[in-house]
Scaffold this motif. Structure first.
Motif, PDB file in Angstrom:
ATOM      1  N   PRO A   1      34.338  38.479  18.175  1.00  0.00           N
ATOM      2  CA  PRO A   1      35.440  38.003  19.038  1.00  0.00           C
ATOM      3  C   PRO A   1      35.583  38.837  20.311  1.00  0.00           C
ATOM      4  CG  PRO A   1      36.119  37.976  16.743  1.00  0.00           C
ATOM      5  CD  PRO A   1      34.795  38.688  16.801  1.00  0.00           C
ATOM      6  N   ALA A   2      35.531  40.167  20.194  1.00  0.00           N
ATOM      7  CA  ALA A   2      35.678  41.015  21.377  1.00  0.00           C
ATOM      8  C   ALA A   2      34.447  40.911  22.278  1.00  0.00           C
ATOM      9  CB  ALA A   2      35.920  42.463  20.960  1.00  0.00           C
ATOM     10  N   THR A   3      33.288  40.778  21.675  1.00  0.00           N
ATOM     11  CA  THR A   3      32.064  40.624  22.471  1.00  0.00           C
ATOM     12  C   THR A   3      32.104  39.307  23.238  1.00  0.00           C
ATOM     13  OG1 THR A   3      30.826  41.962  20.885  1.00  0.00           O
ATOM     14  CG2 THR A   3      29.531  40.563  22.354  1.00  0.00           C
ATOM     15  N   PHE A   4      32.635  38.275  22.597  1.00  0.00           N
ATOM     16  CA  PHE A   4      32.769  36.972  23.258  1.00  0.00           C
ATOM     17  C   PHE A   4      33.691  37.085  24.474  1.00  0.00           C
ATOM     18  CE2 PHE A   4      34.766  32.849  23.927  1.00  0.00           C
ATOM     19  CZ  PHE A   4      33.656  32.026  24.000  1.00  0.00           C
ATOM     20  N   LEU A   5      34.755  37.875  24.363  1.00  0.00           N
ATOM     21  CA  LEU A   5      35.660  38.055  25.512  1.00  0.00           C
ATOM     22  C   LEU A   5      34.934  38.698  26.686  1.00  0.00           C
ATOM     23  CD1 LEU A   5      39.051  39.132  23.911  1.00  0.00           C
ATOM     24  CD2 LEU A   5      38.422  36.901  24.877  1.00  0.00           C
ATOM     25  N   TRP A   6      34.041  39.647  26.389  1.00  0.00           N
ATOM     26  CA  TRP A   6      33.247  40.258  27.461  1.00  0.00           C
ATOM     27  C   TRP A   6      32.354  39.220  28.122  1.00  0.00           C
ATOM     28  CZ3 TRP A   6      33.825  44.613  29.999  1.00  0.00           C
ATOM     29  CH2 TRP A   6      34.535  45.657  29.408  1.00  0.00           C
ATOM     30  N   LEU A   7      31.766  38.344  27.310  1.00  0.00           N
ATOM     31  CA  LEU A   7      30.932  37.275  27.873  1.00  0.00           C
ATOM     32  C   LEU A   7      31.745  36.406  28.821  1.00  0.00           C
ATOM     33  CD1 LEU A   7      28.456  35.374  28.061  1.00  0.00           C
ATOM     34  CD2 LEU A   7      29.230  34.316  25.918  1.00  0.00           C
ATOM     35  N   VAL A   8      32.946  36.040  28.389  1.00  0.00           N
ATOM     36  CA  VAL A   8      33.795  35.181  29.220  1.00  0.00           C
ATOM     37  C   VAL A   8      34.168  35.888  30.522  1.00  0.00           C
ATOM     38  CG1 VAL A   8      36.046  34.031  29.351  1.00  0.00           C
ATOM     39  CG2 VAL A   8      34.664  33.855  27.269  1.00  0.00           C
ATOM     40  N   GLU A   9      34.444  37.192  30.421  1.00  0.00           N
ATOM     41  CA  GLU A   9      34.756  37.949  31.637  1.00  0.00           C
ATOM     42  C   GLU A   9      33.571  37.919  32.602  1.00  0.00           C
ATOM     43  OE1 GLU A   9      36.890  41.603  31.226  1.00  0.00           O
ATOM     44  OE2 GLU A   9      35.758  42.540  32.840  1.00  0.00           O
ATOM     45  N   GLU A  10      32.366  38.050  32.069  1.00  0.00           N
ATOM     46  CA  GLU A  10      31.181  38.008  32.926  1.00  0.00           C
ATOM     47  C   GLU A  10      30.969  36.620  33.522  1.00  0.00           C
ATOM     48  OE1 GLU A  10      29.647  40.437  34.122  1.00  0.00           O
ATOM     49  OE2 GLU A  10      30.316  42.055  32.832  1.00  0.00           O
ATOM     50  N   VAL A  11      31.306  35.577  32.774  1.00  0.00           N
ATOM     51  CA  VAL A  11      31.214  34.215  33.321  1.00  0.00           C
ATOM     52  C   VAL A  11      32.156  34.087  34.514  1.00  0.00           C
ATOM     53  CG1 VAL A  11      31.678  31.765  32.841  1.00  0.00           C
ATOM     54  CG2 VAL A  11      30.417  33.140  31.177  1.00  0.00           C
ATOM     55  N   GLY A  12      33.340  34.691  34.412  1.00  0.00           N
ATOM     56  CA  GLY A  12      34.273  34.693  35.533  1.00  0.00           C
ATOM     57  C   GLY A  12      33.703  35.425  36.738  1.00  0.00           C
ATOM     58  N   GLU A  13      33.037  36.548  36.490  1.00  0.00           N
ATOM     59  CA  GLU A  13      32.415  37.290  37.588  1.00  0.00           C
ATOM     60  C   GLU A  13      31.291  36.468  38.230  1.00  0.00           C
ATOM     61  OE1 GLU A  13      31.267  41.189  36.223  1.00  0.00           O
ATOM     62  OE2 GLU A  13      33.326  41.726  35.711  1.00  0.00           O
ATOM     63  N   LEU A  14      30.562  35.713  37.409  1.00  0.00           N
ATOM     64  CA  LEU A  14      29.511  34.844  37.963  1.00  0.00           C
ATOM     65  C   LEU A  14      30.129  33.761  38.846  1.00  0.00           C
ATOM     66  CD1 LEU A  14      26.596  33.835  38.188  1.00  0.00           C
ATOM     67  CD2 LEU A  14      26.941  32.612  36.020  1.00  0.00           C
ATOM     68  N   ALA A  15      31.239  33.193  38.402  1.00  0.00           N
ATOM     69  CA  ALA A  15      31.922  32.164  39.202  1.00  0.00           C
ATOM     70  C   ALA A  15      32.318  32.725  40.565  1.00  0.00           C
ATOM     71  CB  ALA A  15      33.151  31.647  38.458  1.00  0.00           C
ATOM     72  N   ALA A  16      32.847  33.947  40.567  1.00  0.00           N
ATOM     73  CA  ALA A  16      33.259  34.574  41.828  1.00  0.00           C
ATOM     74  C   ALA A  16      32.052  34.838  42.711  1.00  0.00           C
ATOM     75  CB  ALA A  16      34.022  35.869  41.536  1.00  0.00           C
ATOM     76  N   ALA A  17      30.953  35.285  42.114  1.00  0.00           N
ATOM     77  CA  ALA A  17      29.745  35.572  42.897  1.00  0.00           C
ATOM     78  C   ALA A  17      29.173  34.297  43.503  1.00  0.00           C
ATOM     79  CB  ALA A  17      28.707  36.269  42.023  1.00  0.00           C
ATOM     80  N   ILE A  18      29.203  33.208  42.737  1.00  0.00           N
ATOM     81  CA  ILE A  18      28.702  31.932  43.266  1.00  0.00           C
ATOM     82  C   ILE A  18      29.569  31.476  44.432  1.00  0.00           C
ATOM     83  CG2 ILE A  18      28.501  29.470  42.715  1.00  0.00           C
ATOM     84  CD1 ILE A  18      27.425  30.344  39.949  1.00  0.00           C
ATOM     85  N   ALA A  19      30.880  31.703  44.309  1.00  0.00           N
ATOM     86  CA  ALA A  19      31.801  31.265  45.364  1.00  0.00           C
ATOM     87  C   ALA A  19      31.629  32.075  46.635  1.00  0.00           C
ATOM     88  CB  ALA A  19      33.244  31.365  44.859  1.00  0.00           C
ATOM     89  N   GLU A  20      31.435  33.379  46.501  1.00  0.00           N
ATOM     90  CA  GLU A  20      31.444  34.184  47.723  1.00  0.00           C
ATOM     91  C   GLU A  20      30.550  35.426  47.668  1.00  0.00           C
ATOM     92  OE1 GLU A  20      35.678  36.392  46.506  1.00  0.00           O
ATOM     93  OE2 GLU A  20      35.639  34.822  48.049  1.00  0.00           O
ATOM     94  N   GLY A  21      29.595  35.454  46.778  1.00  0.00           N
ATOM     95  CA  GLY A  21      28.748  36.642  46.668  1.00  0.00           C
ATOM     96  C   GLY A  21      27.447  36.505  47.431  1.00  0.00           C
ATOM     97  N   THR A  22      26.774  37.637  47.584  1.00  0.00           N
ATOM     98  CA  THR A  22      25.426  37.639  48.147  1.00  0.00           C
ATOM     99  C   THR A  22      24.444  37.194  47.068  1.00  0.00           C
ATOM    100  OG1 THR A  22      24.993  39.898  47.443  1.00  0.00           O
ATOM    101  CG2 THR A  22      26.050  39.616  49.603  1.00  0.00           C
ATOM    102  N   GLN A  23      23.215  36.934  47.461  1.00  0.00           N
ATOM    103  CA  GLN A  23      22.194  36.567  46.476  1.00  0.00           C
ATOM    104  C   GLN A  23      22.009  37.697  45.462  1.00  0.00           C
ATOM    105  OE1 GLN A  23      22.139  33.211  46.757  1.00  0.00           O
ATOM    106  NE2 GLN A  23      19.980  33.329  46.148  1.00  0.00           N
ATOM    107  N   ALA A  24      22.062  38.937  45.929  1.00  0.00           N
ATOM    108  CA  ALA A  24      21.904  40.081  45.015  1.00  0.00           C
ATOM    109  C   ALA A  24      23.070  40.157  44.028  1.00  0.00           C
ATOM    110  CB  ALA A  24      21.805  41.375  45.822  1.00  0.00           C
ATOM    111  N   GLU A  25      24.265  39.888  44.500  1.00  0.00           N
ATOM    112  CA  GLU A  25      25.429  39.899  43.608  1.00  0.00           C
ATOM    113  C   GLU A  25      25.346  38.760  42.595  1.00  0.00           C
ATOM    114  OE1 GLU A  25      28.577  41.993  46.729  1.00  0.00           O
ATOM    115  OE2 GLU A  25      28.378  39.808  46.702  1.00  0.00           O
ATOM    116  N   LYS A  26      24.924  37.575  43.058  1.00  0.00           N
ATOM    117  CA  LYS A  26      24.744  36.448  42.128  1.00  0.00           C
ATOM    118  C   LYS A  26      23.708  36.811  41.068  1.00  0.00           C
ATOM    119  CE  LYS A  26      25.566  33.018  45.717  1.00  0.00           C
ATOM    120  NZ  LYS A  26      24.928  31.971  46.530  1.00  0.00           N
TER     121      LYS A  26
END
Ligand SMILES: [Mg+2]
Ligand SMILES: [Zn+2]
Length: 103
Positions: free
Chosen positions: A24-49
């Motif tokens: 359960p806690a590991t899954f929460l980390w995955l979800v947090e990273e999915v959120g970071e990916l969403a932010a990178a896609i919206a406004e990140g550099t290619q390296a950040e994505k």
């Protein structure tokens, strides 16, 4: 690096910590990273994505390790013989297939 090699590498690197933390806690980390990916896609550099794609894949992989899932076999079983919806290698489904665990 193959998917099998990635899963073995991540197992060596993180499985001790991740098994102790639990799914359960590991899954929460995955979800947090999915959120970071969403932010990178919206406004990140290619390296950040690229970094966030790596994070999501790694957290997904470590969660699979905790759950005892061989990702290579899982993907082969579900997608290795074509689209789960229409069975074709170039999908001919009318709309995006709704992938459910029972399918
Ligand atoms: Mg990240
Ligand atoms: Zn299809």
């Amino acid at each position: 690096m193959t998917l099998k090699e990635l899963q073995a590498l991540i197992d060596r690197m993180y499985s001790g910590k991740d098994r102790a933390r639990g799914s359960p806690a590991t899954f929460l980390w995955l979800v947090e990273e999915v959120g970071e990916l969403a932010a990178a896609i919206a406004e990140g550099t290619q390296a950040e994505k690229a970094g966030e794609f790596a994070d999501v894949l790694t957290w997904l992989t470590t969660l699979a390790n905790v759950e005892g899932i061989d990702l290579t076999e899982a993907v082969r079983a579900k997608y290795g013989t074509g689209c789960p919806g229409c069975g074709e290698f170039v999908c001919e489904c009318e709309t995006k297939v709704v992938l459910s665990p029972g399918k």
